[in-house]
Each structure stands twice: as structure tokens, then as C-alpha cells.
Write an enzyme that holds these catalytic residues in place. Sequence first.
Site, PDB file in Angstrom:
ATOM      1  N   LYS A   1      -9.367   8.300   2.465  1.00  0.00           N
ATOM      2  CA  LYS A   1      -9.864   6.929   2.363  1.00  0.00           C
ATOM      3  C   LYS A   1     -11.268   6.796   2.944  1.00  0.00           C
ATOM      4  O   LYS A   1     -11.975   5.837   2.641  1.00  0.00           O
ATOM      5  CB  LYS A   1      -8.926   5.955   3.078  1.00  0.00           C
ATOM      6  CG  LYS A   1      -7.603   5.704   2.360  1.00  0.00           C
ATOM      7  CD  LYS A   1      -6.787   4.650   3.082  1.00  0.00           C
ATOM      8  CE  LYS A   1      -5.478   4.346   2.358  1.00  0.00           C
ATOM      9  NZ  LYS A   1      -4.503   5.436   2.472  1.00  0.00           N
TER      10      LYS A   1
ATOM     11  N   GLU B   1      -0.497   5.279  13.414  1.00  0.00           N
ATOM     12  CA  GLU B   1      -0.189   6.501  12.670  1.00  0.00           C
ATOM     13  C   GLU B   1      -0.299   7.734  13.562  1.00  0.00           C
ATOM     14  O   GLU B   1       0.507   8.665  13.453  1.00  0.00           O
ATOM     15  CB  GLU B   1      -1.098   6.643  11.457  1.00  0.00           C
ATOM     16  CG  GLU B   1      -0.707   7.820  10.579  1.00  0.00           C
ATOM     17  CD  GLU B   1      -1.386   7.825   9.228  1.00  0.00           C
ATOM     18  OE1 GLU B   1      -0.944   8.585   8.345  1.00  0.00           O
ATOM     19  OE2 GLU B   1      -2.370   7.069   9.037  1.00  0.00           O
TER      20      GLU B   1
ATOM     21  N   HIS C   1      -2.451   8.070   6.090  1.00  0.00           N
ATOM     22  CA  HIS C   1      -2.739   6.753   5.504  1.00  0.00           C
ATOM     23  C   HIS C   1      -4.142   6.333   5.934  1.00  0.00           C
ATOM     24  O   HIS C   1      -4.912   5.837   5.121  1.00  0.00           O
ATOM     25  CB  HIS C   1      -1.687   5.739   5.948  1.00  0.00           C
ATOM     26  CG  HIS C   1      -1.763   4.435   5.241  1.00  0.00           C
ATOM     27  ND1 HIS C   1      -1.705   4.331   3.867  1.00  0.00           N
ATOM     28  CD2 HIS C   1      -1.906   3.160   5.717  1.00  0.00           C
ATOM     29  CE1 HIS C   1      -1.811   3.052   3.528  1.00  0.00           C
ATOM     30  NE2 HIS C   1      -1.925   2.317   4.629  1.00  0.00           N
TER      31      HIS C   1
ATOM     32  N   CYS D   1       0.803  -1.222   0.000  1.00  0.00           N
ATOM     33  CA  CYS D   1       0.000   0.000   0.000  1.00  0.00           C
ATOM     34  C   CYS D   1       0.833   1.267   0.000  1.00  0.00           C
ATOM     35  O   CYS D   1       0.284   2.374  -0.006  1.00  0.00           O
ATOM     36  CB  CYS D   1      -0.970  -0.016   1.186  1.00  0.00           C
ATOM     37  SG  CYS D   1      -2.020  -1.479   1.172  1.00  0.00           S
TER      38      CYS D   1
ATOM     39  N   HIS E   1      -9.771   2.282   0.446  1.00  0.00           N
ATOM     40  CA  HIS E   1      -8.330   2.002   0.378  1.00  0.00           C
ATOM     41  C   HIS E   1      -8.025   1.433  -0.995  1.00  0.00           C
ATOM     42  O   HIS E   1      -8.370   0.288  -1.295  1.00  0.00           O
ATOM     43  CB  HIS E   1      -7.939   1.016   1.472  1.00  0.00           C
ATOM     44  CG  HIS E   1      -6.465   0.894   1.673  1.00  0.00           C
ATOM     45  ND1 HIS E   1      -5.541   1.435   0.791  1.00  0.00           N
ATOM     46  CD2 HIS E   1      -5.728   0.285   2.652  1.00  0.00           C
ATOM     47  CE1 HIS E   1      -4.324   1.161   1.215  1.00  0.00           C
ATOM     48  NE2 HIS E   1      -4.406   0.474   2.342  1.00  0.00           N
TER      49      HIS E   1
ATOM     50  N   PHE F   1       1.910  -3.427   3.932  1.00  0.00           N
ATOM     51  CA  PHE F   1       2.310  -4.730   4.468  1.00  0.00           C
ATOM     52  C   PHE F   1       3.817  -4.921   4.283  1.00  0.00           C
ATOM     53  O   PHE F   1       4.394  -4.518   3.273  1.00  0.00           O
ATOM     54  CB  PHE F   1       1.557  -5.849   3.750  1.00  0.00           C
ATOM     55  CG  PHE F   1       0.143  -6.053   4.218  1.00  0.00           C
ATOM     56  CD1 PHE F   1      -0.381  -5.376   5.304  1.00  0.00           C
ATOM     57  CD2 PHE F   1      -0.687  -6.950   3.548  1.00  0.00           C
ATOM     58  CE1 PHE F   1      -1.680  -5.579   5.727  1.00  0.00           C
ATOM     59  CE2 PHE F   1      -2.001  -7.160   3.962  1.00  0.00           C
ATOM     60  CZ  PHE F   1      -2.491  -6.473   5.054  1.00  0.00           C
TER      61      PHE F   1
END
Length: 412
Positions: free
Chosen positions: A336, A315, A304, A164, A341, A400
Site C-alpha cells: 500500500k 497489526e 494490511h 477492506c 489503499h 471496518f
Amino acid sequence: MNDTVVVVTGMGVVSALGCSTDAFWENCKKGVSGAGLIGSFDSALFHSRIACEASLFDPDVRIPKKQSRRLARFSQFAVYAAIEAVAQAGLDIASMDPSRIGCLVGSAAGGYDVLEEQFPAFIRNGPQKGNPFSVPKTIANMASCAVAINLGITGPNFAILSACATGGHNLAIAKMMIQSGYADVVIAGGTEAAVTPMVVDSYGCMGVLSTRNDDPCRASRPFDRDRDGFVIGEGAGIMVLESAAHAKKRGAEILGAFSGFGMTCDAQSIAIPDAEGRFAAQAMRLALRDGGVSRDAVGYINAHGTSTHANDLTETRAIRLAFESAADSLSVSSTKSMIGHTLGAAGAIEAIACVLSLRDNIVPPTINLENPDPECDLDYTPGTARERKLDYALSNSFGFGGQNCSLLFGKA
């Protein structure tokens, strides 16, 4: 810090909020949700039955049909958005040296839709009856290649894949390529079309997707106490990047400055972020250092902000680590909450949102933030957009494997 100034001269977007930069931004400012029940396949038996699909997308509007039929959906998105970005940049490729133009467009997943369609046919029909385009349609660098083929670009062409953080990393390496002198212009970003049965089921089984299936528009709720996972999305974000000197020489309108980037890795887990956000914080610090910018100069962070418990908490901690006392003066939001996402496209679309925020002095909202999580204690711009004078904005992307990428943009 390299002295070469890199600027943004063109942008293109495909998203659940529309298939142009203007449509995407207008709906962002209004706080529109792009989420709904999945329409591309029957999701009745899935944990999560919702997505932010680019339902208005029609490749034939910009891509020749013969070419479009040979492209997977993620590559169609990339070409479509790149054509918009190049047009906005006023880039006359035919009059330029195409070997001095690079193309870096990544995808975290690639053509999963093609694989999921072709594998059952292979099992059913056996060998020697397959689709000869299956492999070239599927491989993740094909979006970047398709952009180059459509536009006639012969410079360096490849795709960075980092889950991502893919979109952010492709933009960062594009900046590096321009600053190294290897290219004058780079068309860069990310694209994703992973709203497919296998991908949605896999994420659902991981427990990271929202199961608020009876209320899709309110399912993506970053930093909210009642968040239960992200809503998967699809789309593309493409930027035209070039040196400021090159842009000025050809009389291009400069939309924003790509001031800095930072990249780190948690080196901890394939899926779980560092709980304290130490390496995400370091990516933000590196972006500020690369841009020669103080913490106090940044007014907005496009987070994010996935709407998962772990990401949003981590975050928040990372932003506080990186910005210290200046964190309380920041405006933060997660787009998002509106477009879902978009995985490998997320960093690029959100970078575009930062440039637009700087242009208009508007912070887009985090919608569905109705019950603030007391552990997520920053100003997340809940509910509605807000006017604010902005000089610099930061875009965060985490993936990830512990991938962290932060991009810093400044006013034109």
C-alpha cells in the site's frame, strides 16, 4: 483441513503501477510510488487531495465498447483483470462445462461514481428522466456478473462484501467452494473505483487520509513514525483458482498453492480495530492451521499496512501475538506504500503480490519508511526490495466492522 489442494493458475491486476500483473510487479520491486494529485475531479477544497489512480487504464484495450459503456469503472477493472488472469491460466472456457466454473468478485463500495453522477441529475430533472442503467451499474455484485457475462461462466456467481477485507474473503470462499466439490475452477478477487468526491471527502472527514498534499509520492508511509493516514487507491486483483488435480489434468502451469485462510471478527467497533490485535492474530493462526504450516515456515507477510496510526500499531501487535518468537525472523512489507489503499481490491492485489514474491524469492519494499515508529518493531523491508528464499507467504486484510482475513500461499 480438507485434502483438496487449491492452486493459482492465473492472475490479473489493474493498479496505479500499471494495468497488468507484470507492470504492477516490476514497479513494486523497484519501489515506485503510484500516488499523485487527484486527476479525476477538482479536489482543491478537500482535506486530502491525493490518490493512487489507475491513470493508464483503458477499458477498450480488452473490453468491447458496447459492453464497456454499460459498466461502472469498478466493473470495467474486474473484467479487464479477469481477461488477463484467464489468458495466463490458459483456460479454454468454451471447451469446458461453464457450470463448473464459479465467479466471486467483490467490491467494498461498488459504483459510487455512478451514484454521485446520477443523483444531482435526478434532483435537477425530476422523476422519469433518469438513466435506466444506474442501478445495475451501481450494485456491488455487478463486477462479478460482468466477468461471468464477458467470459460465459454459468456457475455460482456472487460477491462477498466485507469492507477492506473484501478481496481476501472472496478468495477464501472461492477456495472453500473448490474444496467442497461445488466447482472445479473459480475466478475470484476484488475490485474498487472509489476515488470519488463523496468517498474521498468522507474518509477525509474521518481523519484517516493523509494530508501530505504537497508531497504525494511520500504520503503513504506505513509503520513510519510520521504517518498521518492512508492514500486512497483504485484497481482490481483477480485470480484463477482450481484444484491441483484439475490444473494438472489440463496441463496448466501452477503459479502457487493457496494453502490456507483464516477469518475472524473483532466484534467491537464499526471503525476502530481491537487495540491488542487479538482477533487479527487469530485469523493468522487459523490460516496456518488450515494450511498445516508452522510459524517458522512463513518467510513473508504482506501486511494490511494502511499507514494509519491505529492499523499499523495493531497489526504489529497481532503479528507478534500470532508468530511469537518467530516474528523476529519475518520479512514484512506493505505494498500500500506504493499502490495506496484499494479498499475492496486490496486483499486480492496483495495476495497476487504474495504469489509473485514466492515465485521470485523477492520481498517487495515498504517505501517512505524513513523514521521507524519504535512501537512498530518488526522488519518492514524499508526502502528497497530484498532477495529472500521463501516457501510460504501470508496476506493480511482487515476492514471496518472488525473484519479480519488472512490468506496463506505456498510455492508452486
